[in-house]
Design a protein around this motif. Structure first.
Motif, short mmCIF file in Angstrom:
data_model
loop_
_atom_site.label_atom_id
_atom_site.label_comp_id
_atom_site.label_asym_id
_atom_site.label_seq_id
_atom_site.Cartn_x
_atom_site.Cartn_y
_atom_site.Cartn_z
N VAL A 1 -39.29 -27.48 -9.81
CA VAL A 1 -39.31 -28.89 -9.42
C VAL A 1 -38.70 -29.76 -10.52
CG1 VAL A 1 -40.81 -30.84 -8.86
CG2 VAL A 1 -41.30 -28.58 -7.90
N THR B 1 -43.61 -26.15 -2.81
CA THR B 1 -42.59 -27.16 -2.52
C THR B 1 -42.73 -27.70 -1.10
OG1 THR B 1 -41.03 -25.38 -1.92
CG2 THR B 1 -40.91 -26.26 -4.17
N GLN C 1 -43.98 -31.31 -1.81
CA GLN C 1 -42.81 -32.16 -1.58
C GLN C 1 -42.64 -32.51 -0.11
OE1 GLN C 1 -39.85 -29.61 -3.54
NE2 GLN C 1 -39.79 -31.04 -5.24
#
Length: 509
Positions: free
Chosen positions: A311, A389, A393
């Motif tokens: 990240v 992720t 995210q």
């Protein structure tokens, strides 16, 4: 029988998760990642085994072909510099930094194995990006950059992956091998282009819908396997094959085949995502179960640090690119780079945060040989990066976009209106040249998006109007293909109008 029952249960659960994702306006891969993590800890789940090389072909080939088929070459050429920076530099830097972190935390891990881990977790995923970005309203150029990156970076990562795996398993190679791999990339483009033309000619005579769709999957898997057998890049070959086929088939494939095939491909990609998350979850469960408490905590800590590295490196590179582009614009003007669109801090924040990993990372981790050094740790890291992720995210992208005030710039809608106006003029030219009653009755239909009411017409009039409709649709389809060929429209607009024409053509037939 037990595995089949579990598969049915998992598919039903995936459908429910997808419905929940639509209701909550969340990306469905994120909820699949949560489901895969739950699978890893469920008792009495069946064992799932698959040959490593088969995993890449089964999971990656159809997903890449589906994503590449919708790729707009015009838009990729327009934004090739930011796409290339993510495809080559971001993947390379991420691979190196993850390898350095892994080797530092586990000194006994060979550098080749550490680099393989870096290559596995480096590339954001095409399916994950598309599933998430299509639900969000952000500027079109950002969608093009992110989808182009997620489609092409797999080639860079898989090249590094192949070399690292070969080195870790004892193969020796020198600069000549690396040079050959570079030549293989170029050869893959040529072979993919030629195979697309050959394939379309061979299967173009198929009119039976089930047979044609089966041959589409045979083509996807066949191109991948052939490329592997002759030493080419399977990913580059499949991507080139799909992009080339997408430009050949619009005028050769009937609407009666295209509509159901698109639906089948969308379903298959969804099922492959489900199976991939479940398969890797079933790999994680025995890994965690075989470790002592201290060792398990160490492995989870390493996986967490690898996730943080992935990240952080992406965000750092995106903002480095942003500052370089802004500095160049201030000192030397727009030029060909950065062009008319100078990257903003808000846009760079979204691009940096939109680094979801998915099915390609899972498949490459799953494809590692059983005797690969530290395979269990690498598989755990891959699953952690994908789940982390997609959950962290993926679930925060929408709030972040709203917070930053990013909105759709209307590029696609403007092109869509212009293209529809052009096709309306094509229809008007044909209708104006025909003075029959059928032509006059169709005038309103092709001037407006809604269908005219034909219930009061006689059978002969209906046939004449349908023949005229067919002529108009054929002319509009040729005009649509011509607009894409001359780069007046991108593939987003092309496929939306193509679907409208297909539905009208099917109703006429």
């Amino acid at each position: 029988m037990e595995i089949f029952q579990w598969l049915l249960i998992l598919l039903v659960a995936a459908v429910l998760l997808t419905a929940l994702a639509r209701y909550l306006k969340l990306p469905y891969p994120s909820l699949l990642a949560v489901g895969g993590a739950v699978i890893a800890f469920l008792p009495n789940t069946p064992e799932f085994t698959m040959h490593p090389e088969l995993a890449l072909a089964v999971f990656v080939a159809p997903v890449l072909l589906d994503a590449a088929f919708d790729t707009s070459l015009r838009d990729l050429r327009r934004y090739w510099i930011p796409v290339l920076s993510l495809v080559v530099i971001a993947v390379g830097v991420t691979t190196f930094m993850v390898a350095w972190v892994a080797h530092s935390l586990v000194p006994g891990m060979p550098w080749a194995a550490a680099i393989a881990l870096g290559a596995i977790v480096a590339p954001p995923d095409a399916a994950a990006a598309s599933a998430i970005l299509r639900q969000l309203h952000i500027p079109h150029r950002m969608v093009v950059i992110l989808e182009g990156e997620s489609l092409l970076n797999d080639a860079t990562a898989l090249l590094i992956y192949r070399l690292a795996v070969s080195a870790a398993m004892g193969s020796t190679f020198d600069g000549g091998v690396v040079a050959w791999q570079g030549l293989a990339m170029a050869g893959s483009v040529v072979v993919g282009f030629l195979l697309a033309h050959f394939y379309i000619r061979v299967v173009g005579w198929l009119t039976d819908i089930p047979s044609a769709i089966i041959m589409q999957f045979v083509g996807a898997f066949g191109v991948w396997i052939l490329a592997e057998e002759i030493g080419l890049s399977a990913i580059v070959t499949v991507v080139t094959f799909a992009i080339t086929a997408a430009r050949i088939t619009p005028e050769r494939t009937p609407a009666t085949l295209r509509l159901p095939s698109f639906a089948v491909w969308e379903t298959v990609v969804f099922v492959l995502n489900v199976v991939a998350f479940v398969a890797i979850g079933l790999q994680v469960r025995p890994i965690l179960g075989s470790l002592e408490a201290d060792e398990r905590a160490q492995y989870l800590e390493i996986a967490g640090l690898v996730l943080a590295t992935v990240v952080f490196v992406r965000i750092a590179w995106v903002f480095t690119y942003n500052r370089a582009a802004v500095l160049k614009y201030k000192l030397f003007g727009a030029g060909s780079w950065p062009g008319e669109y100078v990257p903003t801090l808000a846009g760079s924040t979204i691009v940096g945060w939109c680094g979801m990993r998915g099915i390609v990372t899972l498949a490459t981790a799953f494809a590692l040989p059983a005797a690969f050094p530290f395979r269990e740790l690498i598989v755990l890291c891959a699953f952690t990066v994908v789940a982390g992720t997609l959950v962290v995210q993926g679930l925060t992208l929408r709030p972040l976009i709203l917070l930053l005030g990013l909105k759709d710039d209307g590029t696609v809608e403007k092109e869509l209106l212009a293209a529809r106006a052009q096709l309306a003029r094509v229809a008007a030219e044909i209708i104006d040249a025909d003075d029959s009653d059928a032509a006059q009755m169709l005038r309103a239909e092709f001037a407006m998006p809604s269908d005219a009411d034909l219930a009061d017409g006689s059978e002969s009039q209906l046939k004449r109007r349908n023949r005229l409709r067919a002529r108009i649709i054929a002319a509009q389809r040729r005009a649509l293909v011509r607009m894409r060929r001359t780069a007046d429209i991108g593939d987003d607009v092309f496929h939306r109008i193509e679907e409208d024409l297909d539905r009208t053509e099917v109703s006429v037939r």
